[in-house]
Design a protein around this motif. Sequence first.
Motif, PDB file in Angstrom:
ATOM      1  N   LYS A  59      -4.868  10.248   0.038  1.00  0.00           N
ATOM      2  CA  LYS A  59      -3.858  10.001   1.083  1.00  0.00           C
ATOM      3  C   LYS A  59      -3.360  11.308   1.702  1.00  0.00           C
ATOM      4  O   LYS A  59      -3.308  11.440   2.913  1.00  0.00           O
ATOM      5  CB  LYS A  59      -2.659   9.223   0.510  1.00  0.00           C
ATOM      6  CG  LYS A  59      -3.017   7.849  -0.021  1.00  0.00           C
ATOM      7  CD  LYS A  59      -1.822   7.136  -0.602  1.00  0.00           C
ATOM      8  CE  LYS A  59      -1.225   7.835  -1.816  1.00  0.00           C
ATOM      9  NZ  LYS A  59      -2.132   7.899  -2.983  1.00  0.00           N
ATOM     10  N   SER A  60      -3.011  12.266   0.843  1.00  0.00           N
ATOM     11  CA  SER A  60      -2.476  13.527   1.374  1.00  0.00           C
ATOM     12  C   SER A  60      -3.541  14.279   2.165  1.00  0.00           C
ATOM     13  O   SER A  60      -3.241  14.901   3.188  1.00  0.00           O
ATOM     14  CB  SER A  60      -1.950  14.406   0.239  1.00  0.00           C
ATOM     15  OG  SER A  60      -0.902  13.727  -0.426  1.00  0.00           O
ATOM     16  N   THR A  61      -4.780  14.206   1.705  1.00  0.00           N
ATOM     17  CA  THR A  61      -5.873  14.853   2.434  1.00  0.00           C
ATOM     18  C   THR A  61      -5.990  14.211   3.820  1.00  0.00           C
ATOM     19  O   THR A  61      -6.162  14.893   4.827  1.00  0.00           O
ATOM     20  CB  THR A  61      -7.197  14.683   1.651  1.00  0.00           C
ATOM     21  OG1 THR A  61      -6.961  15.026   0.280  1.00  0.00           O
ATOM     22  CG2 THR A  61      -8.285  15.572   2.207  1.00  0.00           C
ATOM     23  N   GLY A  95       1.390  18.997  -5.480  1.00  0.00           N
ATOM     24  CA  GLY A  95       0.003  18.960  -5.018  1.00  0.00           C
ATOM     25  C   GLY A  95      -0.062  18.608  -3.538  1.00  0.00           C
ATOM     26  O   GLY A  95      -0.841  19.198  -2.790  1.00  0.00           O
ATOM     27  N   ASP A  96       0.777  17.669  -3.121  1.00  0.00           N
ATOM     28  CA  ASP A  96       0.785  17.259  -1.715  1.00  0.00           C
ATOM     29  C   ASP A  96       1.111  18.427  -0.821  1.00  0.00           C
ATOM     30  O   ASP A  96       0.506  18.625   0.217  1.00  0.00           O
ATOM     31  CB  ASP A  96       1.832  16.164  -1.479  1.00  0.00           C
ATOM     32  CG  ASP A  96       1.399  14.863  -2.116  1.00  0.00           C
ATOM     33  OD1 ASP A  96       0.213  14.748  -2.422  1.00  0.00           O
ATOM     34  OD2 ASP A  96       2.250  13.981  -2.296  1.00  0.00           O
ATOM     35  N   ARG A  97       2.108  19.186  -1.248  1.00  0.00           N
ATOM     36  CA  ARG A  97       2.513  20.320  -0.422  1.00  0.00           C
ATOM     37  C   ARG A  97       1.355  21.295  -0.261  1.00  0.00           C
ATOM     38  O   ARG A  97       1.124  21.824   0.801  1.00  0.00           O
ATOM     39  CB  ARG A  97       3.664  21.057  -1.082  1.00  0.00           C
ATOM     40  CG  ARG A  97       4.937  20.303  -0.940  1.00  0.00           C
ATOM     41  CD  ARG A  97       6.025  21.165  -0.358  1.00  0.00           C
ATOM     42  NE  ARG A  97       7.277  20.454  -0.524  1.00  0.00           N
ATOM     43  CZ  ARG A  97       7.950  20.438  -1.649  1.00  0.00           C
ATOM     44  NH1 ARG A  97       7.518  21.120  -2.676  1.00  0.00           N
ATOM     45  NH2 ARG A  97       9.058  19.752  -1.730  1.00  0.00           N
ATOM     46  N   ILE A 144       4.497   8.204   6.790  1.00  0.00           N
ATOM     47  CA  ILE A 144       5.138   7.938   5.499  1.00  0.00           C
ATOM     48  C   ILE A 144       4.060   7.727   4.448  1.00  0.00           C
ATOM     49  O   ILE A 144       3.308   6.750   4.501  1.00  0.00           O
ATOM     50  CB  ILE A 144       6.036   6.683   5.588  1.00  0.00           C
ATOM     51  CG1 ILE A 144       7.031   6.808   6.745  1.00  0.00           C
ATOM     52  CG2 ILE A 144       6.773   6.459   4.265  1.00  0.00           C
ATOM     53  CD1 ILE A 144       7.780   5.512   7.049  1.00  0.00           C
ATOM     54  N   GLU A 145       3.947   8.670   3.516  1.00  0.00           N
ATOM     55  CA  GLU A 145       2.948   8.525   2.441  1.00  0.00           C
ATOM     56  C   GLU A 145       3.609   7.987   1.189  1.00  0.00           C
ATOM     57  O   GLU A 145       4.588   8.549   0.706  1.00  0.00           O
ATOM     58  CB  GLU A 145       2.289   9.884   2.123  1.00  0.00           C
ATOM     59  CG  GLU A 145       1.290   9.764   0.971  1.00  0.00           C
ATOM     60  CD  GLU A 145       0.695  11.092   0.494  1.00  0.00           C
ATOM     61  OE1 GLU A 145       0.636  12.048   1.291  1.00  0.00           O
ATOM     62  OE2 GLU A 145       0.300  11.141  -0.677  1.00  0.00           O
ATOM     63  N   THR A 146       3.107   6.854   0.694  1.00  0.00           N
ATOM     64  CA  THR A 146       3.660   6.311  -0.550  1.00  0.00           C
ATOM     65  C   THR A 146       2.556   6.157  -1.576  1.00  0.00           C
ATOM     66  O   THR A 146       1.406   5.918  -1.229  1.00  0.00           O
ATOM     67  CB  THR A 146       4.270   4.907  -0.350  1.00  0.00           C
ATOM     68  OG1 THR A 146       3.352   4.127   0.407  1.00  0.00           O
ATOM     69  CG2 THR A 146       5.596   4.964   0.350  1.00  0.00           C
TER      70      THR A 146
END
Length: 318
Positions: A59-61, A95-97, A144-146
Amino acid sequence: MTSTAGIIRSVCEGSIRAIARTLTRVENGSPDSVDILDGLFGKQQGFTLGVTGPPGAGKSTLVNRMITRYRSTDNSVGVIAVDPSSPYTGGALLGDRIRMQSHATDPKVFIRSMGSRGHLGGLSGATRDASCVFSAAGYSPVIIETVGVGQAEVEVADLADITLLVLVPGLGDDVQSMKAGIMEIGDIIVLNKADRNGIDQLESYVKASLELMPSTMERPEVVRISAANGEGLDELWEAIDRLLLKITREERKNRSAIQTLNGILEETGRNFSEKLLDVEYNGRDAAERLILSGKASPYAVGKKLLAAAERMFQHDEC
Ligand SMILES: Nc1nc2c(ncn2[C@@H]2O[C@H](COP(=O)(O)OP(=O)(O)O)[C@@H](O)[C@H]2O)c(=O)[nH]1
Ligand SMILES: [Mg+2]
């Protein structure tokens, strides 16, 4: 001290400092945040994209790719990273950051990890309000990432104009995709890691489960991508744009207004009930103890609270 009107003005002018402070107030559920949100609500300009799916799905990628896409047309992009497992920032969000770091120095990209320290509406309420702040500040899209596919994600999906459900091969197909109703979360189902083995199998599996959806429901589009190497992204962007064209700005606004009202009604009700519990039982803990010791049933407690509320309204009428 800055006045509420001053804060509202600064947020709408896009002041990073004012936005950051307002987000903190929203997260903490501080009482003046309601007045700020009241002022910001009608000034929203952006659309919202929800990205949900199991941990590790990419998702973050993908969000990172989305940021690049929308920055190429000079949109300001707001990202709200929601992690229901951590009420405070940390853990997985680190990690997302790092994955979104390529945008860390871009002033038109604002990435915020959400918690819900004091918000009455929990994480979904805090996310809804944060999205309002971003949108009024001119960010569009607000992404919005959940993590996961539980209740919080369903609520976030309801909130977003378009929700992408990201699935990947090999993450336990039973858990990620076959849970009843999960397909309904996504307006678009993104099959990520198309570079991996098992993607064909996943696609047939997902398509077969979509067949089981009630015919009255709109079937989501299924798009294969590799967020890592960029494969399929153009098709995904087209699918998003097609869906956006289907809903007018007016429809988006109306839907978001009703959705927000629903959330607020729930929060108001809960808040009022908690206050009644204080008056009638000396607090929720005491009421729970009564129930757990078998001295009262939850129904008896409910009945008493309702009677107390009715008495209160009768007094008001006198
Ligand atoms: N092979 C492959 N790995 C990917 C792809 N997209 C993401 N990943 C990797 O999957 C892992 C989890 O990605 P992340 O974006 O953090 O997933 P999230 O937990 O859903 O946000 C990372 O190591 C990514 O590099 C892809 O398309 N193909
Ligand atoms: Mg992530």
